[in-house]
Structure formats: C-alpha cells, structure tokens
Design an enzyme around this catalytic site. Structure first.
Site, PDB file in Angstrom:
ATOM      1  N   GLU A   1      22.165 -15.814  16.176  1.00  0.00           N
ATOM      2  CA  GLU A   1      21.198 -14.768  16.560  1.00  0.00           C
ATOM      3  C   GLU A   1      21.889 -13.527  17.090  1.00  0.00           C
ATOM      4  O   GLU A   1      21.490 -12.950  18.103  1.00  0.00           O
ATOM      5  CB  GLU A   1      20.245 -15.337  17.623  1.00  0.00           C
ATOM      6  CG  GLU A   1      19.700 -16.695  17.226  1.00  0.00           C
ATOM      7  CD  GLU A   1      19.204 -17.541  18.393  1.00  0.00           C
ATOM      8  OE1 GLU A   1      19.073 -17.008  19.496  1.00  0.00           O
ATOM      9  OE2 GLU A   1      18.946 -18.728  18.172  1.00  0.00           O
TER      10      GLU A   1
ATOM     11  N   CYS B   1      11.019 -19.258  23.595  1.00  0.00           N
ATOM     12  CA  CYS B   1      11.242 -18.006  24.326  1.00  0.00           C
ATOM     13  C   CYS B   1      10.312 -16.902  23.851  1.00  0.00           C
ATOM     14  O   CYS B   1       9.769 -16.149  24.651  1.00  0.00           O
ATOM     15  CB  CYS B   1      12.695 -17.560  24.228  1.00  0.00           C
ATOM     16  SG  CYS B   1      13.301 -17.365  22.563  1.00  0.00           S
TER      17      CYS B   1
END
Lengths: 643, 643
Positions: free
Chosen positions: A314, A410
C-alpha cells in the site's frame, strides 16, 4: 496566525450533493458499524472489537481476536459519533457512546495504558514492537476520538482517559535517559497529541509530538534494532525484509525528498509535520512539508486524488508510476492527503492546496462508500475488469465490488469520520476573515473576534457553478471574505448584492471586504473537458480522462458494454452534459466514441494480422465517485484518445 | 505409433543462430553453474547445493541450507551434462560428474530415499508434506537427469540410484492399503517415472505415473488433509490459504477445462498426461490434453510463448488476462510448454503444436539467458520500465536486468538442459518417416527400421528462410520426409535436387517420399509484419507487435530513447529489414514511428488539457530474445498503433 476550522456544532450542511453522503453517517454507517463491531453483520468478517474491550475490562473471559490495531475501530466510530452529535442531538446514540466510553475507561490500566491487544494477549510485550504493534497508532486515534467527542458533547470522561494515556506516553518516550528512544511504526499519535495540546494548552503533548517526528531516521534505525532483539516476535508476515523507508524512518524527515513508503503512514506524518512546523515556527520543517506535498501532487497522485501506487504494502513507488488497474490508492490515504492539504492551506492561505483536498474528497473518498452506506472500497483502482481480480493473483487486492466490512477495518470508519466532519473543509477562519474553500450548501455561525458572523451558502455545485453566500451580523470593523477560485473555474465572476464587484486575488483566493450584511454570488463555468496526464505517466500515454470541475468521470460497463479497452474517444468534440436521475441526480456526460470491431477475429485466434476497424458508438460517463453502484462490471477512468 | 526424438549422441548442431546459445551450455553455463553450486560466485546468493549432499552423505558436518528443492540444481546440472556429453566428449567434465554421482549415491539412504532437505533437516517429516516438500518433484528431476546421463555416457550408476528411489516410490505410493494415497505438490516425478519406463521397460514405473495423475483431485483434497494434521508444518509463507487449484488438484485432471494454477506445475503435468494418454490409449485423457493445450495457446499465452500471467504465485489467471509489465511468464513455464507441445506433436503428427514450441524456444526461453550465459531471467515481462521495478512493491518480481544466480535456482539449469537437448525438438522420427520440426543447421544419423539415414540441414533461419536438407543412405524401401510448414510461411516452395516438387500436406507437414539420396530445398518468405492480439486481450487493445517468422521483436531504450509509451506506429508501412552486427548478427527492423511531444508540459503539471502532438521518429526493433544485453533500459513488445 494560521487559519482554523469552524465549530462543527455550529454548521448545518444542507447540500444536495453532500447531504445524502453526510446523512449516511448517522442514518446508516454509525448503526452499521455498531453492528459490525458487535459481530452482528451476516457474511462479514467478524470484528470482535467490543468483545476485546470487555475482556480487557475484566467483564468477560476470552481471547483477543482481530488485528493488532482492532481498537481503532471503536476510536474512529466514537470520533464519527462525536462529530455527528455536534451537529445533531441524538440522546440514544449519545447514551450508547457513553456506555462504550465507560467500557474503554474500565479497560484502561492503572498507569494509563490502553490497548486491548497488549492488555489481553501479550502484556509482557508492551512497547516492545513499536514497528508492528500499532500501540501508538491506536493511542492517536483514541486521542482524536476523545477530542471530537468532547467538542461534540462537552463531556470530559473520554478526554480524561486519553489524557491519562498521553501522560503515560510523555513519561515513557523521549530523549531523556531511562525513556524509550523509539517512535511509532505507524504515525498517527502525533496528530492526536497535537489535538490534545490544542484543547488543553498543555505544552508537553506538543513537545512529545515533536519528539516523535524529530526522532525518526536519526542514528541507527530504531525498528531494525527492535527486530534484532532475541525475543522479537514478528506480527505481520509481510514485514520480513523490513525497509525503514516503508515507515519513513530511513532518514530524518527534514531530509526526505520524495513521498516514500506506506501512503497512509506518510500523509499522517506530513499532517503532523505541518502542525509542528507552524507551532514551532520551524521553517526547515515547513520546507519539507512543501517539498513532499509537491512531490505527491506533481508526481505521485492519481487524477482521482488517490495515492499509493503499489498493490503490495500500500505504498508509494516512484515518480510518475501510476498504474490504473493494480494500484492500491487506499481510501484512508486520500483522507490523509485531505488532512495534510487543509493544514497546509490553513498555514499558507494558499487555495491551491484545496484544489487537491477537493479532488480527494469528491473522488476517492466518496468512491470508498456505497450510496447505501453499507459497503466500502479500501482499494480504489481507476480501471477494473472484474474477471481478472482473482483470488491468489497479483490483483487479488483489487475488489470489483465494495466489501461489507473488513477484518482490518480502517477505511469504513475513517470515511465516516471524514464525512461527519466535512464542515472543517468547507470554511477556514482567520482573525478577520472567512475563507470559503468548498462549495457546499450550509448555514453556520463563525466567531470573528467577539462577534458571531452568520454565513450561509447555497449552491447546486458540482453540477452547477453558481454559489450564493449570505453573510449577516458583520462586525462594524468589517471582515474579509476570501473566496477560493478553483483552478478549473472559467469566466469567474463575483457579484455583491447583485452588482459585479472587484476583488483582490492572492494565492487563489478572491478577497472581498465586507462591512455590512451582504449577499455574494459567485458564478463560473466548469464545463466537462478532456484532460491528459503528463507523458511521463506511462500508464496514461495516449489516453484521456474526462473531468467536470472537481469531478473525475469514468465509463462503466453498465452504460457502455463489455471491454472498455476497445474504446477510443475523439477529443475534438463538445461533451454533452445531460441531467440524469441516476444516483439521486447527476449530470451524465454523453459523447461520441469509437469501438474496435471484433468481427474479423475467430475465437481460436489469439494473435493475427487483422487490421483494426472502428465503429461509431455513443459513450456515457458518470462520476467516478458513484462507480459500482449498479452491480459488478468493468470501469475505466482513462480512455484511449483517437489521435 | 507416436514419433520419437533422435539420439542426441548422433546429432551435431552447426547452426549460426543456435550454436552460440547451445555452445554456451558447455563453455559457460555448466562451469558457471558448477561454481554456483559450490558457492564460488561473488555477489550471487549462495546455493549450498553440493554442501547439502556432502552433509547428507556424512562426509561433512553442517546444516541444510537453501530451498526445500535445492537438490534439483544438481539434478538439472547433471541432466545438462548428460546431454552435453552425448554430443561432445569431455573426460574432465565426465570425471567431475561421476564424482558428483558418487556423492549422490552416498547420500542416498538404505531404502532408496534421496532428498537432502529431509535427510539432513527433517528426517521425521519424510512424505508428510507432499504439498510443499517437493520430495517427489526432486525425485523426478533426479530420474530425468539419470536417464540423460545414462543415454549420454552409457554409465549406469546414476540410473541405478534413481531406480532404487523409484522402487521405493512404487512401494510407498498407490491405491493399495498401507500405501500413501497422496501425489506430488509439484508435478514432475510423473515425467521422470515415464522416462524410467521408456529406458527399462518396467511397467510399474508407468503405472505409478498413471496413479499420480489419476489420483489428483479425487475425493477429499489430499493437501488440505495434510494441512489439517496437528503436526503440519508450513514451509512457504505464501501457501497460507492454499487453493488446491494452484497445484491442479481441485478436480480430476479429466475434468479440468482450462489451464489453472501454477504454470510450471501445470505444463509438467500436462506433459506427463500426454505421455500416459498415448501409452494407455486413454482417449479421455488425450481430450483433456487437447482441451488444456487449446486453452493455453488460444487464451492464456503471451505472443512470446510466455505463460503464467500472475506475478503472485507464478500462475495462470483468467482467459485473455495478459498484462505485459507485471506478469510472471517464468522461463521454466515456457520450457514446460515446449515439453508439452513436442509430446502432443509426436502423438498427433500435427505441426501446429510445433509453431508454439518454436515460439516458446525462440523468444521466452532464449530471453531467459544472457548472451554470455552468466545471467538469467526467471520472469519474462513484455514491457519494462526499470524505474518502477522496485523492491517491496507489486513489481518487485520483475527484474529489469538478468540476475546472476538465484537462491531458488530453477530456471538457469532448466534453460541449460533445454539448450543442451535442442536436438529433440529439431526432428521427430516415425517408423518410416523423418519429421523436420525446427529449422536449425545440423548433421545427424537417424535410425529408420534397421538403416541409419544420414540427414543434414543447412540454413540461416530465422533471418533467412531457405533451408537445405540433404538425405543420404536412404533405405531401398524408401522413407518419407515430413517438412513442417510454419503458419507464418508465405510462398512456400519445395525443390528436390533443384526441381520444384509436389508434396502432400497433412496437419501442417509437407510429406515427400524419398527413395534415394536427395537434396531438398525449402524456401518461403517470412517478412517482418505487424500483428495484433485478440481484442479480448485488454492489455493489448490498440497496440501492435512486430514479428518475423518465429521471432517476436521489441523496442529497447538503447535504440529508441526513454519513454517507449509515448511511441505510436503507423502500420500502413513496409518494415525495413536491416542486417546488423548487433548480438553477433541479426536482422534489425527499422520503421517509421511517431512520438508524443512533451514540450507543452511543465514539470509541475501532472494533469492538464495540453493536446497531443506527434513528431516523426525512426524506430528500431530487435529480437525479444536479445533484450537487455546492452545494459538496463526500457523495453516493450506491444507498441501503440496509430489508428
């Protein structure tokens, strides 16, 4: 003096475009996330979040379950609740939140420590794995949540919990002998500590945030030291072969030339750096912020405001590397980019930062959540072919449909808290000026000096570019109204009480001086148009994207059939803007295109000489924010240009 | 009767194009790999391969080091040595090999077991992790090596070692009670067992190979059962969440509709299936082979003969998913495709299989090795931008330069053994016919009935398409000469002793009947041309590739400057073929192109309206097989077509 945001208790959003998303927070997301955290969503991965707190508090017996940062789910939920309660009284919701806060307080240890993973599962490993343990990250989210809840309700209990935690951190971390000379593996606590300083005025919290930033990348890398300890226990398999650059700790922040490593870690850190640069009048740190910002928005950002080009880890990769179909571009990273941008805008009073904030909010952040508020994207590709988003392949991280809820959750609560606090992005407030950043219908009271100025905005933006702003209760000394002139605005005009007026432009804001109640009307044009990427962006060479104002449009299979790679767009045409009832009312774009014909190809032919022939087609584009709200199908933002 | 290959002892390759690669095997690769296995290559990952055997043999003390299948390095090396010694006497090399074989024999256990990982490191886990342990895979490579060494030298010691191992396998695995009902996690032993059957005539080896194929995917998955055992020990982290389809064990092989899972596993298995289909006259199995072959070559194969589109897990993904810059397309997988193809061709006498074998050999297999034989590609992308092939990102598996040697060193020795046994692909031999598959200068003696027919071929293929074949010592009863007519051949003509002759065509072969010594000259044209991919291959829509005969060409930065994504090719032009001294002599292709101009773009602009303007450029293309022999730079096979 830097600018600050309005009091969220005093802003009421009444916008046609945004209200349906913002209202989702209280109507759908908060209740849905509550169910998720209580493991009541069928077919979704279990959260166990509240269960972990109940076990840590000694109310229940059991094992910790979930990610090491599972506690942040409840923190982000409470933060969204705090923002929501600021705008809307809801005694039942407040009661539920108060009960959760009681639970959190019970789970907190004598000395202030608060992290259910380490309390329940590995008490002996407290602070021993800052790299992967996320204790400080979790603490930061708790602090942000407590501040939001305090500001939304006036209640102090949660704030007291996190202050006790912050005091423990102040006693535990720092340069002094006997303290741990470490810093967070995932930045976030810095933002939380700065907010605690802003609420309490307590300098030590600011100093600790500064310590955490200054300590990164100095001397022998702290995380590599941790990992070389004989009793080190790896948490994430993908952290084998750890590179300090992943967490921006390979060199001092002041020497970081380009955005590197995990994108969310990066922008959370840059946000804190911006705050600290202002508070400490630290010009070198401010230069770092400006340099890193420029690197992102000039070299490493998708047109949708997405950041983090690598599907693995990421993270940022290299300048101009912006693949469309295998990227990460996490929703949380675009939220962090908006956080960084609004801070930079507030410090510099430069509206160009808001152009990027707006790009992130109107595209990637909104795309992260379904129109019903019940499913979410973590990963935000700009091109999707559902067939190749397969399990156990290089594209398994790309989901062609929004997911219900994730074990590592998240993004959904992060989107919720962002929508719930949208007001902070609409206006910024200076000593004698109100800055209009985003064009969103609302009503608010803004404190300027000792006066409460009443400001209301009405607009059908982004589908219409007429904005009417009424300012009442203007102080006798006068105030300034600073209107952001977006980079995409054409034929920009400002009228005051129906008369065209002159204004001064500075760093992208049109400044008007008001001395009395006034109605300001801003008009500009933002027609749909074709844009291209810098040719260094190899993935987009020969392609065009269609934008209208802040909105990036995309082609979906639902409108344009299968295989969007066969399409070409001649860009010497006028794009037709059509009012549509899709997605609760949008402007749909209609344009002439060409499609490669498949007729010459036999099924068994994979490679052959058949020349390309094109046929005429009509193409329809919809805002990227709304893609995949009509079932699974192909989607693309960048389309081949007929050259 | 199916066709078989020529005796490698009796073929001498004298080809301008191939000899420089084939000679590398004995001149460079075999000595280099010997050094590698002895850990004498500076800066390369250690192999420890021979050390492991010395420890297993009790000659040294120490720990096993390396991959669980580290033994296969020495097996593939010995196989290459066997093939090489067949064609070239080399007493010193043979002595070294004999010593290695002595070492292997010493390491073999009483009962025939042979795998240094399990002998040295985990003796108690023998056969307990067929999924990840690679014991049977390693055994298969030992068998192939022993057969090659026996056929190359006539020496039996190594063969006896592997027969003892094969006997142990026969006693250990099968449907009978008391035997293990498992099968290999990585197919390969089937091929080895079939070769042992072919050499010894011992039916039980063939039966065991059939058992291993038939057992796959029947009933409850064997590997999932293994993994659920309480003492199961995971070897590869990436095997978490194991999918049986990864090893083609999710369903019976006869029910597999498309190529799935790990590409090398798949094609090794299909090769064995083809052999077994023939031996057992198993039509259902043959239909599976044909179906799976078609799926690969019609839907899942790169134009370079690469297979395995996913960078993660080196596997097939879905039909038409052929991304160019993030694929795996392992060298070993293309070798396996050639192995599968030659078997299918030999069974069906259908030359179209050879078109694919030739595609794999002339492009991906050759690209796998540098012109000096000292560095290797595992991963064979069709488009490379070195800047984004970064560590710890989605493209970290893509190496922009060939690597010296790998810890997991499957490809280099696999390429070596393939080059060393190139003769098996040049001809196939039937009861009364010689089949000419590849156009490679050579001289050979071919047994037809009781006669040794002398065949020699002379050609400058692939850069010239005139092939001269002399056949001497033709038996009185006459023989047939079957000349493959490649799909790309234009104006195909055959002359016998200078006179144009008629011939019969069947399944892509031109059949001539010979009754006496003859000189056959084949001429055809294979001009450089533009091809396109089936429009379902989304990655290649709007792009063209340039091929000449079996060779796929590519553009390199060395010839065409940076940013190959900016290039367009008008395809209504004649491609100029230019003799060049590059890479020891090639035909370079020269053509007119267009390049997007960057002049309008300022460095700080990432997205803007600047229209595309093109300037004229001259482009030069070189064979893909030779890319990255002039330092690191961009490369692309597919180029945008000016439409």
């Amino acid at each position: 003096m830097k600018l600050h945001s309005v009091n969220l208790q005093k802003i009421k959003i009444t916008d046609e475009f945004w209200s349906k998303h913002v209202n989702l927070v209280k109507d759908a997301i908060i209740p849905y996330q509550w169910d998720a955290m209580n493991d009541r969503i069928p077919d979704a991965e279990p959260s166990h979040c509240l269960e972990n707190f109940a076990i840590a508090a000694g109310r229940k017996e059991g094992e910790f379950y979930g990610a090491v940062f599972q506690d942040t789910d409840i923190a982000k939920w409470l933060e969204a609740v705090g923002f929501t309660l600021a705008a809307n009284k809801d005694p039942e919701l407040e009661k539920t939140a108060d009960e959760v806060i009681d639970l959190i307080a019970e789970a907190q240890q004598e000395d202030g420590y608060l992290d259910t993973y380490f309390i329940v599962k590995e008490p002996e490993r407290r602070w021993k794995n800052l790299c992967e343990g996320h204790e400080l990250y979790t603490a930061g989210h708790m602090m942000e949540a407590a501040v939001a809840y305090y500001q939304g309700t006036g209640k102090k209990k949660f704030l007291e919990v996190v202050l006790k935690l912050a005091d423990l951190l102040c006693d535990t971390f720092g340069t002094e002998e006997g303290k741990i000379h470490g810093y967070p593996g995932h930045q976030e606590v810095e933002i939380g500590l700065i907010k605690l300083y802003q609420v309490t005025g307590e300098q030590k919290y600011l100093n600790l945030a500064k310590y955490f930033i200054d300590a990164r990348g100095i001397g022998e890398n702290y995380f590599l030291q941790e990992m070389s300890a004989p009793d080190y226990k790896n948490i994430f398999p993908e952290f084998a072969g750890y590179q300090p650059a992943y967490s921006q700790s390979d060199r001092p922040v002041r020497e970081q030339e380009a955005a590197e490593g995990h994108a969310v870690r990066a922008v959370y850190m840059y946000s804190a750096m911006a705050d600290l640069a202002y508070e400490y009048k630290d010009e070198e740190l401010m230069e770092s912020c400006e340099r890193l910002w420029k690197n992102i928005v000039q070299k490493q950002m998708y047109i949708t405001g997405g950041i983090g080009a690598s599907g693995i880890l990421e993270r940022f990769t290299t300048d101009y590397d912006l693949p469309n179909d295998c990227n990460y571009a996490e929703s949380c990273a675009s939220i962090g980019l908006a956080m960084f941008g609004i801070r930079m805008a507030n410090i510099t009073k430069d509206a160009s930062y808001i152009d990027t904030v707006e790009r992130a909010l109107y595209n990637t952040v909104l795309a992260g959540i379904a129109l019903d508020g019940k499913s979410f994207f973590y990963v935000n590709p700009l091109e999707v072919w559902p067939d190749n988003c397969m399990d156990h392949t290089s594209k398994e991280h790309v989901k062609p449909v929004r997911q219900k809820w994730f074990g590592v959750a998240c993004c959904p609560p992060n989107i919720a808290r962002t929508l719930a606090s949208l007001g902070q992005y609409i206006y910024s407030v200076g000593e004698e000026a109100v800055y209009v950043n985003l064009f969103v219908s609302n009503e608010t009271e803004i404190e300027i000096g000792r006066e409460e100025v009443h400001v209301s905005m009405e607009t059908k933006f982004p589908f219409d570019s007429r904005i009417c702003i009424k300012v009442k209760n203007v102080p006798a000394a006068g105030i300034k109204l600073a209107l952001r002139i977006p980079a995409y605005a054409q034929s920009y005009q400002v009228c005051a009480n129906g008369q065209q007026v002159e204004y001064q432009v500075e760093k992208g804001y049109a400044y008007l001086t008001l001395t009395e109640e006034i109605e300001v009307t801003v008009t500009f044009e933002a027609p749909a148009k074709f844009v291209r990427a810098n040719p260094n962006v190899r993935a987009d060479c020969g392609k065009t994207a269609i934008v209208k104002g802040p909105l990036v449009y995309c082609l979906e299979e639902a409108d344009n059939g299968k295989n969007l790679s066969e399409l070409f767009i001649p860009t010497d045409q006028k794009i037709e803007e059509v009012q549509s009832t899709l997605f609760g009312g949008i402007i749909q774009l209609v344009l002439k295109g060409k499609r490669m014909q498949e007729t010459a190809w036999k099924e068994e032919e994979l490679y052959a000489e058949h020349p390309v022939t094109l046929s005429d087609v009509i193409l329809k584009a919809v805002p990227y924010a709304y893609w995949n709200n009509r079932g699974m199908g192909e989607m693309t933002v960048w389309v081949k240009e007929l050259i």
